[in-house]
Design a protein around this motif. Sequence first.
Motif, PDB file in Angstrom:
ATOM      1  N   ALA A 270       0.893  -8.426  11.560  1.00  0.00           N
ATOM      2  CA  ALA A 270       1.049  -8.756  10.134  1.00  0.00           C
ATOM      3  C   ALA A 270       1.037  -7.485   9.284  1.00  0.00           C
ATOM      4  CB  ALA A 270      -0.067  -9.694   9.687  1.00  0.00           C
ATOM      5  N   PRO A 271       2.016  -6.617   9.488  1.00  0.00           N
ATOM      6  CA  PRO A 271       2.032  -5.363   8.717  1.00  0.00           C
ATOM      7  C   PRO A 271       2.523  -5.586   7.290  1.00  0.00           C
ATOM      8  CG  PRO A 271       3.982  -5.496  10.062  1.00  0.00           C
ATOM      9  CD  PRO A 271       3.167  -6.718  10.389  1.00  0.00           C
ATOM     10  N   GLU A 272       2.292  -4.581   6.451  1.00  0.00           N
ATOM     11  CA  GLU A 272       2.805  -4.647   5.076  1.00  0.00           C
ATOM     12  C   GLU A 272       4.214  -4.060   5.056  1.00  0.00           C
ATOM     13  OE1 GLU A 272       1.276  -4.211   0.583  1.00  0.00           O
ATOM     14  OE2 GLU A 272       0.435  -2.775   2.010  1.00  0.00           O
ATOM     15  N   VAL A 273       5.165  -4.882   4.636  1.00  0.00           N
ATOM     16  CA  VAL A 273       6.579  -4.471   4.690  1.00  0.00           C
ATOM     17  C   VAL A 273       6.902  -3.547   3.521  1.00  0.00           C
ATOM     18  CG1 VAL A 273       8.970  -5.271   4.614  1.00  0.00           C
ATOM     19  CG2 VAL A 273       7.247  -6.570   5.892  1.00  0.00           C
ATOM     20  N   MET A 274       7.478  -2.402   3.833  1.00  0.00           N
ATOM     21  CA  MET A 274       7.901  -1.462   2.783  1.00  0.00           C
ATOM     22  C   MET A 274       9.356  -1.718   2.400  1.00  0.00           C
ATOM     23  SD  MET A 274       5.891   2.018   3.868  1.00  0.00           S
ATOM     24  CE  MET A 274       6.697   2.176   5.451  1.00  0.00           C
ATOM     25  N   TYR A 275      10.204  -1.958   3.371  1.00  0.00           N
ATOM     26  CA  TYR A 275      11.510  -2.540   3.066  1.00  0.00           C
ATOM     27  C   TYR A 275      11.898  -3.473   4.199  1.00  0.00           C
ATOM     28  CZ  TYR A 275      13.915   1.044   5.965  1.00  0.00           C
ATOM     29  OH  TYR A 275      14.336   1.853   6.990  1.00  0.00           O
ATOM     30  N   SER A 276      12.672  -4.480   3.832  1.00  0.00           N
ATOM     31  CA  SER A 276      12.963  -5.556   4.775  1.00  0.00           C
ATOM     32  C   SER A 276      14.335  -5.393   5.426  1.00  0.00           C
ATOM     33  CB  SER A 276      12.917  -6.894   4.022  1.00  0.00           C
ATOM     34  OG  SER A 276      13.489  -7.912   4.813  1.00  0.00           O
ATOM     35  N   GLY A 277      14.447  -5.917   6.631  1.00  0.00           N
ATOM     36  CA  GLY A 277      15.720  -5.898   7.337  1.00  0.00           C
ATOM     37  C   GLY A 277      16.755  -6.805   6.709  1.00  0.00           C
ATOM     38  N   VAL A 278      16.328  -7.657   5.795  1.00  0.00           N
ATOM     39  CA  VAL A 278      17.277  -8.551   5.117  1.00  0.00           C
ATOM     40  C   VAL A 278      18.358  -7.746   4.400  1.00  0.00           C
ATOM     41  CG1 VAL A 278      17.498 -10.263   3.266  1.00  0.00           C
ATOM     42  CG2 VAL A 278      15.579 -10.390   4.875  1.00  0.00           C
ATOM     43  N   GLY A 279      17.989  -6.559   3.933  1.00  0.00           N
ATOM     44  CA  GLY A 279      18.951  -5.717   3.229  1.00  0.00           C
ATOM     45  C   GLY A 279      20.017  -5.126   4.141  1.00  0.00           C
ATOM     46  N   ASN A 280      19.774  -5.135   5.462  1.00  0.00           N
ATOM     47  CA  ASN A 280      20.802  -4.701   6.417  1.00  0.00           C
ATOM     48  C   ASN A 280      21.221  -3.248   6.185  1.00  0.00           C
ATOM     49  OD1 ASN A 280      22.663  -5.084   8.524  1.00  0.00           O
ATOM     50  ND2 ASN A 280      24.277  -5.643   7.087  1.00  0.00           N
ATOM     51  N   ILE A 281      20.242  -2.418   5.784  1.00  0.00           N
ATOM     52  CA  ILE A 281      20.531  -1.044   5.383  1.00  0.00           C
ATOM     53  C   ILE A 281      20.214  -0.072   6.507  1.00  0.00           C
ATOM     54  CG2 ILE A 281      19.863   0.803   3.771  1.00  0.00           C
ATOM     55  CD1 ILE A 281      21.564  -1.391   2.534  1.00  0.00           C
ATOM     56  N   THR A 282      21.109   0.891   6.711  1.00  0.00           N
ATOM     57  CA  THR A 282      20.939   1.853   7.811  1.00  0.00           C
ATOM     58  C   THR A 282      20.099   3.059   7.388  1.00  0.00           C
ATOM     59  OG1 THR A 282      22.967   3.027   7.272  1.00  0.00           O
ATOM     60  CG2 THR A 282      23.141   1.214   8.846  1.00  0.00           C
TER      61      THR A 282
ATOM     62  N   PRO B  62       2.821   1.296  -0.845  1.00  0.00           N
ATOM     63  CA  PRO B  62       2.678   2.731  -0.585  1.00  0.00           C
ATOM     64  C   PRO B  62       2.881   3.095   0.874  1.00  0.00           C
ATOM     65  CG  PRO B  62       0.554   1.698  -1.013  1.00  0.00           C
ATOM     66  CD  PRO B  62       1.590   0.690  -1.344  1.00  0.00           C
ATOM     67  N   GLY B  63       3.618   4.150   1.101  1.00  0.00           N
ATOM     68  CA  GLY B  63       3.767   4.717   2.437  1.00  0.00           C
ATOM     69  C   GLY B  63       3.354   6.169   2.377  1.00  0.00           C
ATOM     70  N   CYS B  64       4.126   7.031   3.015  1.00  0.00           N
ATOM     71  CA  CYS B  64       3.809   8.460   3.017  1.00  0.00           C
ATOM     72  C   CYS B  64       5.085   9.270   2.846  1.00  0.00           C
ATOM     73  CB  CYS B  64       3.131   8.855   4.329  1.00  0.00           C
ATOM     74  SG  CYS B  64       1.470   8.162   4.532  1.00  0.00           S
ATOM     75  N   GLN B  65       4.929  10.486   2.353  1.00  0.00           N
ATOM     76  CA  GLN B  65       6.062  11.401   2.248  1.00  0.00           C
ATOM     77  C   GLN B  65       6.493  11.899   3.630  1.00  0.00           C
ATOM     78  OE1 GLN B  65       7.499  12.980  -0.762  1.00  0.00           O
ATOM     79  NE2 GLN B  65       6.657  11.214  -1.810  1.00  0.00           N
TER      80      GLN B  65
ATOM     81  N   ASP C 245       0.212  12.699   0.102  1.00  0.00           N
ATOM     82  CA  ASP C 245      -0.129  11.557   0.958  1.00  0.00           C
ATOM     83  C   ASP C 245      -1.645  11.358   0.930  1.00  0.00           C
ATOM     84  OD1 ASP C 245       2.522  11.208   1.636  1.00  0.00           O
ATOM     85  OD2 ASP C 245       2.374  12.378   3.486  1.00  0.00           O
ATOM     86  N   MET C 246      -2.070  10.269   0.320  1.00  0.00           N
ATOM     87  CA  MET C 246      -3.504  10.068   0.106  1.00  0.00           C
ATOM     88  C   MET C 246      -4.134   9.158   1.149  1.00  0.00           C
ATOM     89  SD  MET C 246      -4.467  11.885  -2.370  1.00  0.00           S
ATOM     90  CE  MET C 246      -3.292  13.217  -2.453  1.00  0.00           C
ATOM     91  N   HIS C 247      -3.312   8.605   2.024  1.00  0.00           N
ATOM     92  CA  HIS C 247      -3.845   7.641   2.978  1.00  0.00           C
ATOM     93  C   HIS C 247      -3.053   7.765   4.274  1.00  0.00           C
ATOM     94  CE1 HIS C 247      -6.258   3.981   3.697  1.00  0.00           C
ATOM     95  NE2 HIS C 247      -5.254   3.605   4.467  1.00  0.00           N
ATOM     96  N   THR C 248      -3.705   7.566   5.396  1.00  0.00           N
ATOM     97  CA  THR C 248      -3.003   7.631   6.682  1.00  0.00           C
ATOM     98  C   THR C 248      -2.626   6.225   7.149  1.00  0.00           C
ATOM     99  OG1 THR C 248      -4.181   9.627   7.322  1.00  0.00           O
ATOM    100  CG2 THR C 248      -3.161   8.359   9.091  1.00  0.00           C
ATOM    101  N   TYR C 249      -1.379   6.067   7.540  1.00  0.00           N
ATOM    102  CA  TYR C 249      -0.884   4.794   8.062  1.00  0.00           C
ATOM    103  C   TYR C 249      -0.283   4.985   9.450  1.00  0.00           C
ATOM    104  CZ  TYR C 249      -1.048   3.116   3.201  1.00  0.00           C
ATOM    105  OH  TYR C 249      -1.443   2.767   1.939  1.00  0.00           O
TER     106      TYR C 249
END
Lengths: 213, 236
Positions: free
Chosen positions: A74-86, A129-132, A141-145
């Motif tokens: 159950a991860p937090e989605v940053m962008y979804s595959g629905v967009g079909n973007i490469t 939020p993700g990381c640079q 980057d203030m947090h490690t993922y």
Amino acid sequence: MFKFYLVFPILTLLLITTAFAQTNSMGFMTARDVLHSDSPSNIYLQNNRGSTVTVYGLYVRQYASVEPGQNCTAPEVMYSGVGNITAGAFVAPVAINAGKRVAIGSNYLYNMLYTANYYIQITIPSSPPGCQLPGCTWGSDMHTYNWCIYLGALAPNSNSSDYTASVPPAADAASGVGYNYNLISSYGYLGPISCDDQTLTCTVETQQTQAFS
Amino acid sequence: MNKLKNSLLYVCLGISLVVNAQAQEQDDSASAFMTGRDIQANATSNISITNGAGQSVSVSGLFIPSFDATTVEEGDCSVCTGGIVGGDNMGGTIVSPVIIGANKAAAIGQNYLYNMIYNGIYYIRNTVGSSPCQLPGCSWPGDSTDRRWCLSINATSLNASYTYSHYVRAPNPPAAAPAYGAAGSSVPIQFDYNYDLINPNTLGVANACLGPVTCNDQTLTCTVATPQSETFQPWS
């Protein structure tokens, strides 16, 4: 007797060359990955079709994050595959035989996440939020993922006469009107992926495979 | 007994030679900006990065600070002005550790270069917003098919002899390369770091403007017709 002396070096040469060839098969690799085949990403792409398929590139179809130590249920989605973007595409022709799989190098994977981060920052800065950097050690980057991804694979499945390239442009749709570059139809999360910004590598602990059929 | 000793000597010598040759082969691969496809096909783009710094330097990646375009007919890449995009920002980056010996050149592979331009075009589209082509080989619908690329290429490193980074975020040491699209160097006002091996002010002028670069969107490769190189040396 002289012939005898030559046998050993030649035999040794054959053994070492064979070993080198076996440990350095050219999957989705950078030169760094080829030289460090003992430290793969542990992620593979498998061809479940009945014939050889040339894959022209990989991309990060869906990008999600988890806290270190968590799995990818159950991860937090940053962008979804629905967009079909490469986003995060790294392109290189690799032929995969029927029923076989090829490895993705840990530096190759690092580059995919490295550019996918840029896509997030530029295109969807309001995403969770993700990381640079993939290893989360850039100054802001203030947090490690750790990361969970859907791995996309590119090859021309069907083309109109207007689309003659082997891959679509970076961060454009993988399929659209008159073309389809998506080889995979069913996705599952790969991960958790952890990355190192010193060695420029990304890995999962145990082997995981994404297949296409 | 002497025969046995001689036999062992020959065997050891043979093994040593073969292992040494194998190690040499690996060093060659290590000193190149290549994908697996480039190594397999032994396919260099004809562009290389030369280490003029006088000692071995560990490079963490390459990027394209400036893009210009010429036409097939003109074929003029004598000067890079950043006509499409310029600056010290890391568009078109690929990061991969490569050690370049003193006064040695490391080749850039054809597919490696294709990926740099492929990602660089995306960077262009998100900065100045306009590129004459959507794919490096200009074969995407709407692309200006008669265009060829003129580029400058910079290299990044944390080698303290030539670059520096005071950007320490405890407990993490500075990363091996900046984030994609970030500046190669940043003045103290913000982060105070410098990953650039080549002084950006010299790129495309004192240093080479590379091209015309021709790319193929079927094979995913890019080349220039004759050997060209970008050189880094101690900043003056």
